[in-house]
Design an enzyme around this catalytic site. Sequence first.
Site, mmCIF file in Angstrom:
data_model
loop_
_atom_site.group_PDB
_atom_site.id
_atom_site.type_symbol
_atom_site.label_atom_id
_atom_site.label_comp_id
_atom_site.label_asym_id
_atom_site.label_seq_id
_atom_site.Cartn_x
_atom_site.Cartn_y
_atom_site.Cartn_z
ATOM 1 N N ASP A 220 -2.764 8.752 74.651
ATOM 2 C CA ASP A 220 -3.829 9.436 73.822
ATOM 3 C C ASP A 220 -3.788 10.660 74.099
ATOM 4 O O ASP A 220 -4.504 11.026 75.167
ATOM 5 C CB ASP A 220 -4.537 8.761 74.145
ATOM 6 C CG ASP A 220 -5.907 9.036 72.571
ATOM 7 O OD1 ASP A 220 -5.307 9.123 71.506
ATOM 8 O OD2 ASP A 220 -7.507 9.271 73.050
ATOM 9 N N GLU A 274 0.801 12.111 73.229
ATOM 10 C CA GLU A 274 0.478 12.795 71.954
ATOM 11 C C GLU A 274 -0.426 13.498 72.204
ATOM 12 O O GLU A 274 -1.534 13.948 72.495
ATOM 13 C CB GLU A 274 -0.410 11.543 71.440
ATOM 14 C CG GLU A 274 -0.997 12.209 69.937
ATOM 15 C CD GLU A 274 -2.705 12.080 69.791
ATOM 16 O OE1 GLU A 274 -2.636 12.238 68.589
ATOM 17 O OE2 GLU A 274 -3.078 11.701 70.675
#
Length: 550
Positions: A220, A274
Amino acid sequence: MAEPGSQPPPPAPGEPAWHHTAVVYEIYLRSFADGNGDGVGDIAGVRSRLPYLRDLGVDAIWLTPWYRSPMADGGYDVADYRDIDPLFGTLVDAEALIAEAHELGLRIIIDVVPNHCSYQHPWFAAALAAGPGSAERTRFWFRPGRGDAGELPPNDWRSMFGGPAWTRVTEPDGSPGEWYLHLYAAEQPDLNWDNPGVRAEFEDILRFWLDRGVDGFRIDVADFLVKDPALPDAAGLPPGVRRPWEDQDGLHELYRTWRRLIDSYPGDRVFIGELWISPLTRLRPYLLGDQLHTAFNFGFLTAPWQPGALRDVIDTTLGSIGAEAPWVLSNHDVTRHVTRYGRAETARVWMATEQVATNLTLGTRRARAALLLSLALPGSSYLYQGEELGLWEVEDIPDDLIADPIYERTNHLVRGRDGCRVPLPWRAAAPGFGFGPPAGTTPWLPQPADWRRLAADAQAADSDSMLALYRAALRARKARNGLADDTMTWLDSADGVLAFSRAGGFVCVVSLASEPVPLPPHEELVLASGPLDGQLLPPDTAVWLHTGSG
Ligand code: NOJ
């Protein structure tokens, strides 16, 4: 610990690594399938739908966070990285899911959330209790405020969700105290990756899950972990210049360490990063083979539905990055692409402050063509749950049901991302469209009545459905070994048409022209995204052809 099942077999000699050509299906856990009837998706629901995913033809699943969490940001606010939130099940359920997926030949990628934890994480509680100057506070970014009495935030950084990126705490003695950094919601304090204890803890967390058999991690906000320690103001920086919290040089050493760790495990485990950085070429240094295996191609996701723009992003990707940037059209943070592609501004991926008209018939036609385009390109692809059903963005969720923290943090200006997170319709005739057990359940967000015709069981019986197209495309791709070769060659084509060939005489043609265009000569029509007009390819339609050459 349960047996994680055997890892799917490694590639044969000379074959590319699995992640190089894989099609990965993103499961947004809260909204995929509800096994216990509480209206929220869970691990039991995923387990019950594994055969569906196998039959769809994907190679792997990426699961959004399942950790213990107060759910201030749908689980991206983790209070315990080594346990499952009771809303989703138990650690035993998670281990069973990993084993069952492996039995079906599906790999499992889980989310790791290292930029921030939850304000309910024991470390944050300890930092608040220990006060200024303590070792506990050095795991986060605590700073005195500016202004005569420290009443102003330490710098001008803004939260990605709106409002300041700093919140002031009350010290243990009751006085107004320091401020802490949170690039997202206030419930998500940023961790300080300069602290060796933070690094050691996450290495241990990675091992905890690798030992349980996961095949990799989606990292993330992988570009935000390292900050410029001077924490300089950022508002004056011109566009395109790195912000002091993103893409900092120190990230590379961190991911090299993680890569050594993951490579010490058998079975081709992977990292997918990401990183919303632009230009796209800034991904390259992360993908040189000693850090991340792959990183999402958000340049492709944000490209307008225009031939020149699509061709540019494909060329930039393959020319400057390589096939390590998987093609992606949607995820749980952006407007579903059926809705996007039906708009005049097809590149608008973020929630607007106002509703923008869309033509869902046009958007669906383009989404079908975009699928054939993305699956025909060299490299891997990520699909977002429900896109195989042609779901659109739900833009009329009642205000009092909106759960995305963006809504509150923008004083209700931006409605947020719930519209792409509405629970999936599985069975047309069941209450809640079969999101929950047969006895029925009220899904945590309401589903549009029109989704009845998009329910998975309704589409399974219809050879023209979006689901049928996804199944056929994945089958055809698999029959060609995932189109494993890395090369593609652009073919001469009419204005508004993208045409390219791959090894073995495989050709993909996508028309974005306004009038029908002739199909190139071919031996076999492998697949079409929509009806053809004889030997003419209508606008916003794609085909896969076999030409017999090559
Ligand atoms: C990216 C995730 O995809 C998003 O859902 C989340 O809100 C932010 N990171 C913060 O963790």
